[in-house]
Design an enzyme around this catalytic site. Structure first.
Site, PDB file in Angstrom:
ATOM      1  N   HIS A 221       0.838  -1.205   0.000  1.00  0.00           N
ATOM      2  CA  HIS A 221       0.000   0.000   0.000  1.00  0.00           C
ATOM      3  C   HIS A 221       0.871   1.254   0.000  1.00  0.00           C
ATOM      4  O   HIS A 221       0.590   2.224  -0.712  1.00  0.00           O
ATOM      5  CB  HIS A 221      -0.928   0.015   1.215  1.00  0.00           C
ATOM      6  CG  HIS A 221      -1.875  -1.137   1.254  1.00  0.00           C
ATOM      7  ND1 HIS A 221      -2.692  -1.395   2.331  1.00  0.00           N
ATOM      8  CD2 HIS A 221      -2.140  -2.114   0.344  1.00  0.00           C
ATOM      9  CE1 HIS A 221      -3.426  -2.479   2.089  1.00  0.00           C
ATOM     10  NE2 HIS A 221      -3.102  -2.929   0.888  1.00  0.00           N
TER      11      HIS A 221
ATOM     12  N   HIS B 120      -0.557 -11.420  -4.673  1.00  0.00           N
ATOM     13  CA  HIS B 120       0.827 -11.043  -4.412  1.00  0.00           C
ATOM     14  C   HIS B 120       1.845 -12.011  -5.023  1.00  0.00           C
ATOM     15  O   HIS B 120       2.869 -11.577  -5.564  1.00  0.00           O
ATOM     16  CB  HIS B 120       1.055 -10.929  -2.910  1.00  0.00           C
ATOM     17  CG  HIS B 120       0.165  -9.929  -2.247  1.00  0.00           C
ATOM     18  ND1 HIS B 120       0.208  -8.587  -2.538  1.00  0.00           N
ATOM     19  CD2 HIS B 120      -0.814 -10.084  -1.313  1.00  0.00           C
ATOM     20  CE1 HIS B 120      -0.701  -7.953  -1.806  1.00  0.00           C
ATOM     21  NE2 HIS B 120      -1.331  -8.837  -1.059  1.00  0.00           N
TER      22      HIS B 120
ATOM     23  N   ASP C 140      -2.889  -3.119  -5.121  1.00  0.00           N
ATOM     24  CA  ASP C 140      -1.903  -4.114  -4.686  1.00  0.00           C
ATOM     25  C   ASP C 140      -0.923  -4.450  -5.801  1.00  0.00           C
ATOM     26  O   ASP C 140       0.293  -4.574  -5.569  1.00  0.00           O
ATOM     27  CB  ASP C 140      -2.600  -5.392  -4.232  1.00  0.00           C
ATOM     28  CG  ASP C 140      -3.159  -5.297  -2.819  1.00  0.00           C
ATOM     29  OD1 ASP C 140      -2.768  -4.366  -2.078  1.00  0.00           O
ATOM     30  OD2 ASP C 140      -3.983  -6.160  -2.446  1.00  0.00           O
TER      31      ASP C 140
ATOM     32  N   HIS D 183      -8.978  -2.192  -5.415  1.00  0.00           N
ATOM     33  CA  HIS D 183      -7.902  -2.432  -4.453  1.00  0.00           C
ATOM     34  C   HIS D 183      -6.928  -3.494  -4.961  1.00  0.00           C
ATOM     35  O   HIS D 183      -5.725  -3.417  -4.673  1.00  0.00           O
ATOM     36  CB  HIS D 183      -8.449  -2.852  -3.086  1.00  0.00           C
ATOM     37  CG  HIS D 183      -7.353  -2.985  -2.065  1.00  0.00           C
ATOM     38  ND1 HIS D 183      -6.813  -1.899  -1.409  1.00  0.00           N
ATOM     39  CD2 HIS D 183      -6.659  -4.073  -1.641  1.00  0.00           C
ATOM     40  CE1 HIS D 183      -5.841  -2.307  -0.614  1.00  0.00           C
ATOM     41  NE2 HIS D 183      -5.729  -3.619  -0.732  1.00  0.00           N
TER      42      HIS D 183
END
Length: 302
Positions: A82, A265, A242, A238
């Site tokens: 973030h 991720h 990321d 969002h």
């Protein structure tokens, strides 16, 4: 032709305080100006001990629930994405980041507080320039039905799709360019999200102790626990946040069209490793995702 990009740092220092998502304890993060060529470097303070941890792909040690960097021993800093999304958006290439906890504060669950904090400190454009990474041939990483593709483009843009087993998150998709204006208004304010049943399970194990409706969008079995959302499709936005933050670990501006489906991720970092391995000619092997192997040079090329 891509215009010349100058390195940037902060004009002055800024201090940000918040709670850690997992510990629930107060975290102090200080950002300081740095000389050109310094890059982004964390200093983790534990009592009188100070540990240097650069923001770099070969220092990524975990991608299970967030992106975590470490020094090769027990020193780690998690949930850096973030913060890095805001750093990337503002073009900050050189900065010293001091932190007194193993996790970056969750703030409001988005990148907006980091964006505001950096802008309040001021941004200094340096004389030195930095060459952006440009994708000249398609490259991709795949994990079952999840994938992340990077296509050539003269600008940074994204097409992102998510498909969770939830009535409100089935087939949600969003396409946009990702210049500073769009990122700051349409992506950085999007908050992290999670499912109530998962939050309860994590907290029973002593994790996510700092999680609340003040810093996350929480989904029940058929709706949202929050009274309102910042965007109708805040969750997919969002995920884009990321992705931008994860790719910023490369430490270079980058251009290309990102196409993602159910990514996360691990895929983000695997694609970043492919990009940098091809760009530098060096394989990055210190950390490999447990779920997503790096593609070969024949399968992923610049």
């Amino acid at each position: 032709m891509v215009k010349e990009i100058h390195r940037k740092t902060l004009k002055s220092s800024v201090t940000l305080k918040g709670i850690g998502l997992h510990s629930g304890k107060t975290v102090t993060l200080k950002l300081h100006p740095a000389e050109a060529g310094t890059g982004l470097v964390f200093y983790l303070y534990r009592g009188t001990q100070k540990t240097r941890i650069p923001v770099a792909l070969d220092h990524v040690v975990d991608t299970s629930n967030a992106t975590t960097i470490g020094d090769g021993s027990s020193n780690r800093i998690q949930t850096i994405e973030h913060l890095l999304a805001a750093v990337h958006t503002l073009g900050i290439t050189d900065c010293i980041l001091e932190i007194d906890s193993v996790e970056v504060p969750i703030m409001d669950g988005s990148s907006l507080p980091f964006w505001d904090g950096i802008r309040s400190a001021g941004i200094l454009t340096l004389a030195e320039t930095i060459e952006p990474i440009r994708i000249t041939n398609p490259m991709w990483v795949v994990d079952g039905d999840k994938y992340l593709v990077m296509l050539p483009s003269d600008e940074l843009k994204v097409t992102y799709s998510i498909d969770f087993n939830h009535p409100l998150l089935r087939g949600q998709s969003y396409t946009t360019t990702l210049d500073e204006s769009i990122l700051s208004t349409d992506i950085l304010p999007a908050r992290t999200f999670g499912f109530l049943k998962d939050v309860e399970a994590l907290q029973s194990r002593g994790l996510a102790l700092g999680g609340s409706l003040d810093n996350a969008v929480v989904l029940t079995d058929d709706g949202y626990l929050n009274e309102s959302l910042r965007y109708e499709n805040e969750c997919v936005r969002h995920k884009i946040l990321d992705l931008v933050g994860d790719l910023a670990v490369m430490g270079r501006p980058f251009l290309g069209h990102l196409i993602a489906s159910k990514a996360g991720h691990a895929l983000d970092i695997s694609l970043a490793k492919c990009i940098m391995s091809q760009h530098t000619g060096n394989e990055l092997t210190q950390f490999k995702s447990k779920r997503v192997p790096l593609r070969s040079k024949k399968e992923a090329t610049l």
